[in-house]
Write an enzyme that holds these catalytic residues in place. Structure first.
Site, PDB file in Angstrom:
ATOM      1  N   THR A  16       0.806  -1.217   0.000  1.00 51.02           N
ATOM      2  CA  THR A  16       0.000   0.000   0.000  1.00 51.02           C
ATOM      3  C   THR A  16       0.840   1.269   0.000  1.00 51.02           C
ATOM      4  O   THR A  16       0.337   2.339  -0.324  1.00 51.02           O
ATOM      5  CB  THR A  16      -0.947   0.035   1.212  1.00 51.02           C
ATOM      6  OG1 THR A  16      -0.184  -0.106   2.415  1.00 51.02           O
ATOM      7  CG2 THR A  16      -1.972  -1.082   1.135  1.00 51.02           C
ATOM      8  N   HIS A  48      12.328 -10.397   0.787  1.00 50.96           N
ATOM      9  CA  HIS A  48      10.915 -10.528   1.142  1.00 50.96           C
ATOM     10  C   HIS A  48      10.731  -9.720   2.420  1.00 50.96           C
ATOM     11  O   HIS A  48      11.420  -9.963   3.411  1.00 50.96           O
ATOM     12  CB  HIS A  48      10.536 -11.981   1.364  1.00 50.96           C
ATOM     13  CG  HIS A  48       9.096 -12.169   1.685  1.00 50.96           C
ATOM     14  ND1 HIS A  48       8.600 -13.330   2.234  1.00 50.96           N
ATOM     15  CD2 HIS A  48       8.026 -11.361   1.543  1.00 50.96           C
ATOM     16  CE1 HIS A  48       7.299 -13.225   2.409  1.00 50.96           C
ATOM     17  NE2 HIS A  48       6.928 -12.021   1.995  1.00 50.96           N
ATOM     18  N   ASP A  49       9.818  -8.785   2.416  1.00 54.36           N
ATOM     19  CA  ASP A  49       9.717  -7.857   3.542  1.00 54.36           C
ATOM     20  C   ASP A  49       9.520  -8.565   4.877  1.00 54.36           C
ATOM     21  O   ASP A  49      10.021  -8.108   5.911  1.00 54.36           O
ATOM     22  CB  ASP A  49       8.635  -6.794   3.312  1.00 54.36           C
ATOM     23  CG  ASP A  49       7.286  -7.340   2.902  1.00 54.36           C
ATOM     24  OD1 ASP A  49       7.065  -8.576   3.008  1.00 54.36           O
ATOM     25  OD2 ASP A  49       6.433  -6.545   2.467  1.00 54.36           O
ATOM     26  N   GLY A  72       3.125  -2.117  11.196  1.00 57.14           N
ATOM     27  CA  GLY A  72       2.131  -1.081  11.447  1.00 57.14           C
ATOM     28  C   GLY A  72       1.072  -1.474  12.449  1.00 57.14           C
ATOM     29  O   GLY A  72       0.558  -0.631  13.193  1.00 57.14           O
TER      30      GLY A  72
END
Length: 469
Positions: free
Chosen positions: A14, A232-233, A403
């Site tokens: 996003t 890969h995050d 987050g």
């Protein structure tokens, strides 16, 4: 010990960001340089990523990072998994497809007709997700015109350096990496119609991919190496989980919630396959034994729908405070229901699920929001219990990073529903993990993973949520 600096490019589904990481004795800091939107764009042939805009933001962010901090020594790139770009003679053939594009359903049917899922799981250890890369490859008509296929962070690295490689943690999400030896399963690729010649050489986190092309070095302001991180995050995020116990579970929570354990050996049992648990590779050869759970996507899409309805912005902090004040029980729904995967009118689809269960859908937004948060928390808690049962490892604490760690209502709900303490933070775990792997490669940090996590724990306090009776 002097302070060293690196640039971390962290691309999410996003939004994306470029950050400066500074590391030294007892010091680990991030400075946000730029943040930019990211998301699906509808084209004539389906959902894509606006990759040109994304790449331009990355280059602009790197230039600003070097302007602010001329001592930056390297660049690391991480992103979401599974999506890719096809190249021919070094040219991107088209915008990468978005993993939520509906074309993947055909790929699932075609692949499973050739290789049953039970065999796939034995070969790659991956949970079934309809957008896993091998399903996308199967139905991509441009494959025959390409000479290389690169996952998103590898594609960005190629455009910066000219070097075509596949970083191993992200490659493990394609479904074409062998669980046995961590190399490309060329036999499987051939069987499902993917030419092995398209698969680039594999590299591990810490390897130098290459240096900025001369024209980009001039634009950015410095000739810098690009170092492979856990691209890969989630692999980067897990590096920066300040684990306090070998029995800890983790949740990397953003658009998705990646919920699981870090293991030294895979759990390739029928029960693990039936529970749809995956074995994605982590930094230093660890296995991320986890399950994908729909995360804050449900909330962000609902808020987006309400804002479109109102024609005005919604204060999410205020909405969550109102949701926290709801004292009555709220209906739960399956956060992983396939009907919730696509963009669109999320509140209506959630209401349909709630009503199908025999409950009444909330009409007040605060109650509706509480229902979303509690349903996500219930799915997270159930997944932690499943990971514990399947692995035989008793879990005594849950670390929540990303987050979602800012969402106190969610953190408390997870603690309550799991009956385990939840340690929330750091928020920017992915960027921190990116920085730590770069720093280690440069000789600016300790070499063992546990030592890196000790530095995170010492420099980034967590917030503790105890389960309530």
């Amino acid at each position: 010990m002097s302070v060293r600096a690196v640039a971390a490019v962290d691309l999410g589904a996003t939004s994306g960001r470029v950050m400066i990481g500074r590391i030294g004795e007892g010091r680990l800091e991030l400075e946000l340089v730029s943040r930019f939107p990211n998301g699906p764009v509808e084209r004539e042939d389906g959902l894509h990523w606006d990759f040109d805009a994304l790449y331009a933001h990355v280059v602009d962010g790197l230039a600003e990072a070097v302007r602010r901090e001329p001592t930056i020594e390297s660049i690391g790139i991480d992103s979401w998994a599974v999506d890719y770009g096809l190249l021919a003679d070094g040219v991107l053939l088209a915008e990468p497809f978005h993993y939520r594009d509906s074309r993947t359903a055909q790929g699932v049917a075609e692949v499973h007709a050739i290789v049953p899922f039970s065999e796939l799981y034995a070969r790659n250890g991956l949970q079934f997700l309809p957008f896993n890369t091998l399903y996308q490859y199967r139905v991509d008509e441009r494959m025959t015109a390409a000479d290389t296929v690169l996952l998103v962070p590898d594609l960005v690295a190629f455009l910066l350096t000219g070097a075509s490689v596949a970083e191993r943690t992200n490659a493990s999400t394609t479904g074409l990496l062998s669980i046995d030896d961590g190399d490309w399963d060329t036999d499987l690729a051939t069987r499902i119609g993917i030419p092995p010649r398209l698969l680039p050489p594999l590299v591990d986190p810490g390897a130098v991919i290459g240096s900025l092309r001369p024209e980009l070095a001039e634009l950015v302001g410095k000739a810098l190496p690009v170092i492979a991180v856990g691209s890969h995050d989630t692999a980067s995020a897990v590096v920066a989980v300040p684990m306090t116990s070998p029995s800890a579970a983790y949740i990397s929570c953003g658009t998705w919630g990646l919920v699981g354990l870090e293991l030294a050996e895979p759990v390739l049992t029928d029960a693990a396959r039936e529970a749809n648990f995956t074995h994605e590779l982590g930094v230093d050869g660890r296995y991320r034994f986890l399950h994908n759970v729909t995360g804050l996507w449900l909330l962000s899409e609902s808020v987006r729908a309400w804002e479109a309805q109102d024609g005005a912005r919604i204060d999410l902090t205020e909405l969550l405070a109102e949701a926290a004040a709801v004292s009555d029980d709220v209906p739960l729904f399956d956060a992983n229901d396939p009907s919730l995967s696509a963009p669109g009118d999320m509140p209506s689809r959630i209401a349909t699920l709630v009503e199908a269960s025999g409950a009444s859908a909330p009409t007040e937004r605060a109650v509706f929001t509480r229902s979303i948060v509690e349903s996500i928390a219930a799915a997270f808690a159930e997944t932690v219990r499943a990971a514990s049962d399947l692995s035989g490892r008793e879990v005594d604490v849950i670390h929540l990073v990303g987050g979602g760690s800012l969402n106190a209502l969610l953190c408390q709900a997870i603690a309550d529903r799991s009956a385990l303490p939840v340690l929330a933070g750091p928020v920017e775990a992915t960027a921190l993990g990116n920085v730590l792997v770069q720093a280690r490669a440069l000789g600016a940090a300790v070499t063992d993973l546990e030592g890196l996590r000790e530095l995170v724990a010492a420099t980034h306090p967590v917030r503790r949520f105890e389960p309530r009776g």
